[in-house]
Scaffold this motif. Structure first.
Motif, PDB file in Angstrom:
ATOM      1  N   VAL B 105      -3.830  22.101  41.649  1.00 51.89           N
ATOM      2  CA  VAL B 105      -4.684  20.826  42.521  1.00 51.89           C
ATOM      3  C   VAL B 105      -6.240  20.767  42.463  1.00 51.89           C
ATOM      4  O   VAL B 105      -6.497  21.926  42.412  1.00 51.89           O
ATOM      5  CB  VAL B 105      -4.149  20.440  43.791  1.00 51.89           C
ATOM      6  CG1 VAL B 105      -2.475  20.324  43.806  1.00 51.89           C
ATOM      7  CG2 VAL B 105      -4.644  21.509  44.866  1.00 51.89           C
ATOM      8  N   THR B 190      -1.661  19.529  37.413  1.00 55.51           N
ATOM      9  CA  THR B 190      -1.856  17.977  37.955  1.00 55.51           C
ATOM     10  C   THR B 190      -2.988  17.563  37.316  1.00 55.51           C
ATOM     11  O   THR B 190      -3.962  18.118  37.039  1.00 55.51           O
ATOM     12  CB  THR B 190      -1.710  17.804  39.342  1.00 55.51           C
ATOM     13  OG1 THR B 190      -2.876  18.450  39.961  1.00 55.51           O
ATOM     14  CG2 THR B 190      -0.200  18.505  39.927  1.00 55.51           C
ATOM     15  N   VAL B 204       0.450  13.581  44.867  1.00 56.03           N
ATOM     16  CA  VAL B 204       0.591  14.826  44.714  1.00 56.03           C
ATOM     17  C   VAL B 204       1.563  15.600  45.907  1.00 56.03           C
ATOM     18  O   VAL B 204       2.062  16.513  45.851  1.00 56.03           O
ATOM     19  CB  VAL B 204      -0.930  15.566  44.498  1.00 56.03           C
ATOM     20  CG1 VAL B 204      -1.723  15.782  45.709  1.00 56.03           C
ATOM     21  CG2 VAL B 204      -0.603  16.941  43.760  1.00 56.03           C
TER      22      VAL B 204
END
Ligand SMILES: Nc1nc2c(ncn2[C@@H]2O[C@H](COP(=O)(O)OP(=O)(O)OP(=O)(O)O)[C@@H](O)[C@H]2O)c(=O)[nH]1
Ligand SMILES: Nc1nc2c(ncn2[C@@H]2O[C@H](COP(=O)(O)OP(=O)(O)OP(=O)(O)O)[C@@H](O)[C@H]2O)c(=O)[nH]1
Ligand SMILES: [Mg+2]
Ligand SMILES: [Mg+2]
Lengths: 295, 306
Positions: B105, B190, B204
């Motif tokens: 992330v 992501t 997320v």
């Protein structure tokens, strides 16, 4: 805005029913530091406030607007729109910058803007290094209805740029936007490659590139100084675009950049979409640093 | 413009030629310069304050060693404290039932996709793991293709691209494929997101809930400024990170964000991105980053002398 509320709260709590004394000034200086102005510039801007207001009873609003005016005075001279020279066919814009700062996306946004102004636009996929960089620009080309000159990944970027300029000239296009691979300013080999792109372009038009734009990520701290200095020295950067100002970073490093390098700031990026490019407005920027913008 | 700490402290140290214990006055003068040096290195202000307070407490009253000047002694204390606060690096944790999900992330453009491939390659070559990579980025143009190409370049499998699927659906399919095809690790790349973007942060978090990752790595740029506080706080609070990957350490940024993020999250810096090439990934060594933040390449030898 959402992101500057911390700064606003801070200033408000500092100055409610208080005199502007050393302690208040120190806290104020710290608030500027947290917006990335850097310790030296934060101290300087605060000192200017102290010079005129020290020891006086001041309201939070007054402090904020005085500081915003101070900052606007510094960044005002660099707030200049990117103007195309209509005599040029094409006006060549080379977009350079550190990896991931928003070069390709900004090209897409600029292409849309120029098209909306009725210009014909061509894109050159000069990032022949990064995986899928060519596809990424091609999608921006489709989105904005602009032809994209591209070669396979691994091809010579300078050769591609030359070919693109040849085509743009032949087709009498108004603007040619050339994408480049991201590179860190301290990598001399990669910076030399960028210079080579410029040299090769000049073989066709020695006045090109007419604009060399550096994209700066608003999240970047003091390293932005090194980025601007080296890219300017290596490829004569003459325009800046500050990207990702829709985030929580305020891009305060721009204040000292404006003072030191005086390079025009043409626009700001405020999102990932094709419309997310705004003119750089010194007052609005300064106010947003101080948490003064209403919307 | 940005002097290293040694240069910055030069004048003050010249005044500190006296022997004996470090006085409060000496230490305070030196720490004012330390504060500025750390801020110029982009260490976040709250972390700088905490650091300076800690060093002050430790330094006052310390005997100055015979072999060094009082100034060098202060630098040693600053350096040691910095190393301690930066903490040790750590390996990627694969202690979970296979396929082990690893979630990547971070902000837009921080280096998630590149780092995903780098880590996958590392697990494959160093630990002989069978790794599957999946791109959950349905936003950035050609993001899924980017990961696919990196997979081809490294010989690492990537999840087939199915247009129209949302990130949670892709994540589930990746885990399912991982199970059915006997993968050891599933790397989930992501889309970049702002830490203040509630909707995308919730997205997320939903991926996390669907996959229960053994590692959630925050990928952050070594050039990050004061915003490191907001980014680290939000990703840690809203997604829950287990470690940090600091990219573009091959640049000339002083990298103060390393200290900020480590302090704010309490999570280890696991790996450093040292270039654009797919093998440019290195373990984290606190002493190297400490020297870099202080702007002193020679700090290690100096400390050894002391
Ligand atoms: N939130 C936000 N994201 C942006 C902005 N500009 C670009 N991005 C995102 O930042 C990431 C990187 O953008 P790119 O345009 O690919 O950056 P680049 O400089 O071309 O990157 P390289 O070619 O890899 O060096 C993408 O995810 C973009 O969507 C902006 O103004 N705001
Ligand atoms: N020099 C250097 N470049 C890096 C490093 N890590 C990534 N990059 C480059 O940074 C740029 C962005 O990397 P990506 O992996 O696409 O970043 P991302 O976080 O996936 O970007 P989005 O998906 O758009 O949010 C690319 O040009 C990479 O080559 C690094 O450690 N050093
Ligand atoms: Mg690009
Ligand atoms: Mg990505």
């Amino acid at each position: 805005s959402k992101s500057s509320s911390k700064l606003t709260d801070g200033i408000t709590s500092i100055f409610t029913k208080r005199k502007l004394d050393d302690e208040a000034l120190e806290e104020l200086e710290e608030l500027l530091i947290t917006a990335d102005l850097g310790p030296a510039t934060a101290a300087k801007v605060t000192a200017e406030l102290a010079r005129t207001r020290f020891g006086k009873e001041v309201s939070p609003e007054e402090v904020k607007s005085t500081l915003a005016a101070e900052v606007a005075k510094i960044v005002g001279p660099v707030a200049r729109p990117l103007l195309l020279d209509p005599a040029l066919k094409p006006h060549v814009i080379l977009v350079v910058g550190v990896n991931g700062t928003g070069k390709t996306t900004t090209i897409g946004k600029l292409a849309r803007q120029f098209k909306a102004e009725g210009k014909s636009v061509m894109l050159a996929a000069g990032d022949t290094f990064r995986a899928a960089a060519v596809s990424q620009l091609k999608i921006w080309g489709e989105r904005t209805g602009c032809p994209v000159v591209a070669r396979d990944t691994g091809a010579d970027a300078a050769g591609l740029a030359y070919e693109a300029l040849e085509r743009a000239r032949a087709e009498k296009v108004d603007v040619l936007l050339i994408d480049t691979a991201g590179r860190l300013q301290n990598k001399t080999g990669l910076m030399e490659e960028l210079r080579k792109i410029v040299r090769v372009i000049k073989k066709l038009d020695e006045t090109a590139p007419h604009t060399t734009l550096l994209t700066l990520d608003a999240t970047t701290g003091q390293n932005a100084h090194s980025q601007v200095e080296i890219f300017r020295d290596m490829v004569n950067v003459n325009g800046l675009i500050l990207t990702k100002l829709d985030g929580s970073a305020r891009g305060g490093v721009l204040v000292s950049l404006a003072e030191k390098f005086k390079i025009p700031v043409h626009a700001i990026g405020v999102g990932e979409g094709v419309y997310d490019l705004r003119p750089f407005d010194a007052d609005a920027f300064a106010k947003s640093l101080m948490g003064l913008n209403a919307e | 413009m940005f002097e290293g700490l040694t240069g910055r402290l030069g004048d003050i140290f010249d005044k500190l030629r006296r022997r004996g214990a470090l006085s409060e006055e000496d230490v305070s003068a030196a720490l004012r310069e330390v504060r500025v040096a750390l801020l110029e290195a982009d260490v976040a202000l709250p972390v700088v304050k905490q650091f300076v307070a800690q060093v002050k407490e430790r330094a006052i009253g310390q005997e100055v060693l015979k072999s060094v000047t009082p100034g060098q002694q202060v630098i040693k204390i600053v350096h040691d404290n910095l190393v301690e606060m930066l903490g040790e690096g750590a390996d990627i944790n694969l202690n979970a039932a296979a396929p082990v999900p690893v979630l990547m992330v971070g902000l837009q453009g921080s280096g998630k996709t590149t780092s995903t491939a780098k880590i996958a390659l590392r697990l494959k070559t160093k630990e002989r793991k069978k790794v599957l990579m999946a791109s959950l980025d349905v936003r950035r143009p050609a993001a899924q293709e980017q990961l696919k190409i990196l997979g081809e370049q490294t010989g690492i499998a990537t999840l087939s691209i199915v247009p129209g699927q949302d990130p949670v659906a892709i994540a589930r399919r990746a885990m399912e494929t991982g199970r059915l095809e006997g993968y050891d690790v599933v790397m989930l790349d992501t889309a970049g997101r702002l830490s203040i973007d509630e909707e995308l942060m919730a997205e997320v978090a939903a991926v996390r809930d669907a996959t229960k990752p053994a590692e959630t790595l925050l990928v952050a740029d070594a050039m990050t400024g004061q915003d490191a506080v907001t980014v680290a706080t939000n990703f840690n609070d809203k997604v829950g990170i287990t470690g940090i990957v600091l990219t573009r350490i091959d640049g000339d940024a002083r990298g103060g964000a390393a200290l900020s993020m480590r302090q704010i999250t309490g999570k280890p810096i696991k790996l450093l991105g040292t270039g654009e090439k797919i093998d440019a990934l290195e373990p984290f060594h606190p002493d190297r980053i400490a020297g870099r933040i202080l702007g002193m390449g020679d700090v290690v030898s100096l400390v050894e002398k002391a």
